[in-house]
Design a protein around this motif. Structure first.
Motif, short mmCIF file in Angstrom:
data_model
loop_
_atom_site.label_atom_id
_atom_site.label_comp_id
_atom_site.label_asym_id
_atom_site.label_seq_id
_atom_site.Cartn_x
_atom_site.Cartn_y
_atom_site.Cartn_z
N ALA A 31 -30.51 -4.14 -10.20
CA ALA A 31 -29.20 -4.47 -9.63
C ALA A 31 -28.11 -3.60 -10.24
CB ALA A 31 -28.89 -5.95 -9.84
N ASP A 32 -28.15 -3.42 -11.55
CA ASP A 32 -27.15 -2.57 -12.21
C ASP A 32 -27.30 -1.10 -11.78
OD1 ASP A 32 -26.05 -4.72 -13.47
OD2 ASP A 32 -26.42 -4.01 -15.50
N LEU A 33 -28.54 -0.66 -11.58
CA LEU A 33 -28.78 0.69 -11.10
C LEU A 33 -28.13 0.89 -9.73
CD1 LEU A 33 -30.25 3.49 -11.04
CD2 LEU A 33 -32.21 2.28 -10.05
N VAL A 34 -28.37 -0.05 -8.82
CA VAL A 34 -27.80 0.05 -7.47
C VAL A 34 -26.27 0.01 -7.54
CG1 VAL A 34 -27.60 -1.05 -5.21
CG2 VAL A 34 -29.84 -0.89 -6.33
N LEU A 35 -25.71 -0.91 -8.32
CA LEU A 35 -24.26 -1.02 -8.43
C LEU A 35 -23.65 0.25 -9.01
CD1 LEU A 35 -24.00 -4.70 -9.68
CD2 LEU A 35 -23.41 -3.84 -7.41
N ASP A 36 -24.34 0.87 -9.97
CA ASP A 36 -23.86 2.12 -10.54
C ASP A 36 -23.85 3.22 -9.49
OD1 ASP A 36 -23.29 3.71 -13.14
OD2 ASP A 36 -24.91 4.84 -12.18
N ARG A 37 -24.90 3.30 -8.68
CA ARG A 37 -24.98 4.34 -7.66
C ARG A 37 -23.99 4.07 -6.52
NH1 ARG A 37 -26.56 6.04 -12.07
NH2 ARG A 37 -28.41 7.32 -12.16
N VAL A 38 -23.74 2.81 -6.22
CA VAL A 38 -22.73 2.47 -5.21
C VAL A 38 -21.35 2.91 -5.69
CG1 VAL A 38 -21.53 0.55 -4.09
CG2 VAL A 38 -24.02 0.63 -4.08
N ALA A 39 -21.07 2.71 -6.97
CA ALA A 39 -19.79 3.15 -7.53
C ALA A 39 -19.62 4.66 -7.38
CB ALA A 39 -19.68 2.74 -8.99
N PRO B 294 -19.57 3.24 -31.77
CA PRO B 294 -20.86 3.92 -31.61
C PRO B 294 -21.87 3.08 -30.84
CG PRO B 294 -20.07 4.17 -33.84
CD PRO B 294 -19.15 3.19 -33.17
N THR B 295 -21.83 1.73 -31.02
CA THR B 295 -22.77 0.88 -30.30
C THR B 295 -22.56 0.99 -28.80
OG1 THR B 295 -22.82 -0.64 -32.15
CG2 THR B 295 -23.60 -1.48 -30.05
N GLY B 296 -21.28 0.99 -28.38
CA GLY B 296 -20.98 1.12 -26.96
C GLY B 296 -21.46 2.44 -26.39
N VAL B 297 -21.26 3.51 -27.14
CA VAL B 297 -21.71 4.82 -26.70
C VAL B 297 -23.23 4.83 -26.58
CG1 VAL B 297 -21.88 7.25 -27.34
CG2 VAL B 297 -19.72 6.03 -27.64
N HIS B 298 -23.91 4.25 -27.59
CA HIS B 298 -25.37 4.19 -27.57
C HIS B 298 -25.85 3.40 -26.36
CE1 HIS B 298 -29.48 4.08 -28.97
NE2 HIS B 298 -29.46 2.77 -28.88
N LEU B 299 -25.19 2.27 -26.07
CA LEU B 299 -25.58 1.44 -24.94
C LEU B 299 -25.44 2.24 -23.64
CD1 LEU B 299 -26.32 -1.20 -23.54
CD2 LEU B 299 -23.93 -1.89 -23.68
N ARG B 300 -24.32 2.93 -23.46
CA ARG B 300 -24.14 3.71 -22.24
C ARG B 300 -25.19 4.80 -22.13
NH1 ARG B 300 -18.81 2.98 -23.55
NH2 ARG B 300 -18.59 5.04 -24.47
N ASP B 301 -25.47 5.46 -23.25
CA ASP B 301 -26.48 6.52 -23.24
C ASP B 301 -27.85 5.97 -22.85
OD1 ASP B 301 -24.59 8.33 -23.97
OD2 ASP B 301 -25.18 8.45 -26.08
N ALA B 302 -28.24 4.84 -23.43
CA ALA B 302 -29.53 4.24 -23.12
C ALA B 302 -29.59 3.82 -21.65
CB ALA B 302 -29.80 3.04 -24.03
N ARG B 303 -28.54 3.20 -21.18
CA ARG B 303 -28.49 2.77 -19.77
C ARG B 303 -28.62 3.99 -18.85
NH1 ARG B 303 -25.91 -2.05 -18.04
NH2 ARG B 303 -24.79 -0.81 -16.50
N GLN B 304 -27.84 5.03 -19.16
CA GLN B 304 -27.86 6.21 -18.30
C GLN B 304 -29.23 6.88 -18.32
OE1 GLN B 304 -25.24 7.04 -16.22
NE2 GLN B 304 -26.91 8.22 -15.34
N GLN B 305 -29.86 6.94 -19.48
CA GLN B 305 -31.21 7.51 -19.57
C GLN B 305 -32.19 6.70 -18.72
OE1 GLN B 305 -32.26 7.71 -23.70
NE2 GLN B 305 -30.90 9.44 -24.12
N LEU B 306 -32.07 5.38 -18.79
CA LEU B 306 -32.97 4.53 -18.00
C LEU B 306 -32.69 4.66 -16.51
CD1 LEU B 306 -32.92 1.38 -20.31
CD2 LEU B 306 -34.88 2.91 -19.92
N PHE B 307 -31.41 4.72 -16.13
CA PHE B 307 -31.06 4.90 -14.72
C PHE B 307 -31.59 6.24 -14.20
CE2 PHE B 307 -26.99 2.07 -14.89
CZ PHE B 307 -27.78 0.94 -14.86
#
Length: 199
Positions: free
Chosen positions: A58-66, A2-15
């Protein structure tokens, strides 16, 4: 788990929030406070997941490059199908969509972000342009190999013309991106002389 899912959700919301701020307010309006306010989160949430705001960017850009990598792979797979002009029109429209075009000036004006991206990617800070160039170059080489582009076509010059022209066409949008017809016209003008079949 659940922690991993929460982390991805928070990251995606912020992105996603960062993209909305970037499109609405431009690079100068993109601050950690603007992102967390847009996401409806406490400011500490961003700093809980990222060392600092440049690490977040940086993580935002790397995510969008992917995400663009997926489109680049689809372009290569399209070699030999459809028309060369339509395939290139599709990829330019995706590679220079609103988010990639908004990210380029963000990278340009943030020295620390460029430095972090250089560490993360061999092609350096302007990752979106580098990926667009590589994807189009490989695609054109594949089409030349298949005989749909003349054997003596200068792939490097064609690629630079498509990427540079496409970038200028999309950056100069007012207020909307260019129409598909406008992108198609640009692509046709650049590659018509080397096509071995009708556009």
């Amino acid at each position: 788990m659940p922690t991993g899912v929460h982390l991805r959700d928070a990251r995606q919301q912020l992105f996603d929030a960062a993209e909305r701020v970037l499109l609405r307010d431009g690079p100068n309006g993109l601050t950690s406070r603007a992102v967390t306010d847009e996401a409806g989160r406490a400011k500490g949430v961003l700093h809980r997941h990222f060392a600092d705001f440049d690490a977040f960017l940086a993580d935002l850009v790397l995510d969008r490059v992917a995400q663009l990598e997926t489109r680049a792979s689809a372009l290569r797979e399209s070699a030999g199908t459809g028309t060369v002009v339509d395939n290139l029109t599709d990829v330019l429209t995706t590679l220079f969509g609103p988010i990639p075009v908004a990210i380029i000036p963000l990278i340009t004006f943030r020295d620390e972000l460029r430095a972090r991206l250089r560490q993360a990617m061999p092609e350096g800070g302007i990752a979106i342009l580098a990926h667009a160039t590589a994807a189009i170059s490989v695609y054109l080489a594949d089409e030349r190999e298949l005989g749909r582009i003349a054997a003596d076509a200068d792939i490097d010059s064609l690629t630079l013309s498509l990427v540079g022209g496409g970038h200028l066409l999309f950056v100069d949008r007012d207020p909307d991106p260019p129409s598909r017809a406008a992108v198609n016209k640009l692509v046709t003008a650049i590659i018509a002389a080397v096509l071995t079949e009708p556009a």
